[in-house]
Design an enzyme around this catalytic site. Structure first.
Site, PDB file in Angstrom:
ATOM      1  N   HIS A   1      -1.788 -21.967 -12.417  1.00  0.00           N
ATOM      2  CA  HIS A   1      -2.479 -23.256 -12.979  1.00  0.00           C
ATOM      3  C   HIS A   1      -1.458 -24.495 -13.469  1.00  0.00           C
ATOM      4  O   HIS A   1      -1.858 -25.700 -13.368  1.00  0.00           O
ATOM      5  CB  HIS A   1      -3.395 -23.220 -14.026  1.00  0.00           C
ATOM      6  CG  HIS A   1      -4.715 -22.616 -13.686  1.00  0.00           C
ATOM      7  ND1 HIS A   1      -5.647 -23.381 -13.191  1.00  0.00           N
ATOM      8  CD2 HIS A   1      -5.310 -21.266 -13.618  1.00  0.00           C
ATOM      9  CE1 HIS A   1      -6.773 -22.571 -12.713  1.00  0.00           C
ATOM     10  NE2 HIS A   1      -6.240 -21.188 -13.049  1.00  0.00           N
ATOM     11  N   GLU A   2      -0.286 -23.849 -13.899  1.00  0.00           N
ATOM     12  CA  GLU A   2       0.558 -24.985 -14.230  1.00  0.00           C
ATOM     13  C   GLU A   2       1.591 -25.425 -13.238  1.00  0.00           C
ATOM     14  O   GLU A   2       2.009 -26.547 -13.180  1.00  0.00           O
ATOM     15  CB  GLU A   2       1.744 -24.261 -15.457  1.00  0.00           C
ATOM     16  CG  GLU A   2       0.923 -24.183 -16.508  1.00  0.00           C
ATOM     17  CD  GLU A   2       0.468 -25.102 -17.693  1.00  0.00           C
ATOM     18  OE1 GLU A   2       1.456 -26.367 -17.549  1.00  0.00           O
ATOM     19  OE2 GLU A   2      -0.165 -25.155 -18.453  1.00  0.00           O
ATOM     20  N   GLY A   3       1.940 -24.446 -12.273  1.00  0.00           N
ATOM     21  CA  GLY A   3       2.594 -24.874 -10.999  1.00  0.00           C
ATOM     22  C   GLY A   3       4.156 -24.756 -11.777  1.00  0.00           C
ATOM     23  O   GLY A   3       4.221 -24.637 -12.886  1.00  0.00           O
TER      24      GLY A   3
ATOM     25  N   ARG B   1      -9.372 -25.034 -14.615  1.00  0.00           N
ATOM     26  CA  ARG B   1      -8.732 -24.128 -15.193  1.00  0.00           C
ATOM     27  C   ARG B   1      -9.592 -23.670 -16.276  1.00  0.00           C
ATOM     28  O   ARG B   1      -9.791 -22.313 -16.734  1.00  0.00           O
ATOM     29  CB  ARG B   1      -7.370 -24.608 -15.985  1.00  0.00           C
ATOM     30  CG  ARG B   1      -6.644 -23.815 -16.712  1.00  0.00           C
ATOM     31  CD  ARG B   1      -5.500 -24.297 -17.421  1.00  0.00           C
ATOM     32  NE  ARG B   1      -4.731 -23.370 -17.995  1.00  0.00           N
ATOM     33  CZ  ARG B   1      -3.179 -23.587 -17.935  1.00  0.00           C
ATOM     34  NH1 ARG B   1      -2.683 -24.563 -17.830  1.00  0.00           N
ATOM     35  NH2 ARG B   1      -2.615 -22.589 -18.826  1.00  0.00           N
TER      36      ARG B   1
END
Length: 158
Positions: free
Chosen positions: A24-26, A141
């Site tokens: 989700h953050e990358g 998310r």
């Protein structure tokens, strides 16, 4: 305690939880501005970041574990009921993203600590705004965090 549940202080974020956060953050090796203008590097790391800064994959992995540990400590400090590993991972992802203090003072934490698992789960849907803007990435998310969290709630009576 319900089978499969324990106090949050006994947990560490799982490999599944770390993978969830990373997905989700990358991960970017060069510092950038996040959607609300905060300098960020690696996998959502913001402390002391300056634009132009670079990191290696190894540094990013260490920062992810460190930052997830900080979020996990907040979850452990502010969660006073027994939860499952999946619930812990969902809460760590949430706290990683919104901050430990925000988790600790949230209605989500209050409802969870009051024994209202389903009411706590519903609170994930409220945290989809950044600086007043509804962000599609946060909507996705939070829906996934909620689903992960709900796996530990007792079935609702009909």
């Amino acid at each position: 305690m319900t089978r499969g549940k324990t106090l949050a202080a006994a947990f560490v974020v799982s490999a599944v939880g770390l993978g969830f956060i990373a997905a989700h953050e990358g991960t970017l090796l060069t510092a950038y501005l996040d959607p609300v203008g905060i300098p960020t590097i690696c996998t959502g790391h913001t402390a002391g970041v300056q634009l132009g800064q670079r990191a290696s994959f190894e540094q990013c992995n260490r920062l992810l574990v460190l930052d997830a540990g900080v979020a996990g400590k907040a979850v452990a400090r502010c969660t006073h009921v027994a939860i499952t590993q999946a619930q812990y991972d969902a809460l760590v992802s949430f706290a990683f993203n919104v901050g430990g203090d925000a988790y600790c003072t949230s209605t989500l934490a209050r409802r969870l600590n009051a024994g209202d698992c389903w009411g706590a789960a519903a609170q994930f849907d409220r945290w989809v705004y950044a600086k007043g803007r509804r962000l599609p990435g946060l909507v996705k998310r939070r829906a996934e965090e909620r689903r992960m969290f709900e796996t530990g709630c007792e079935p609702q009576e009909v």
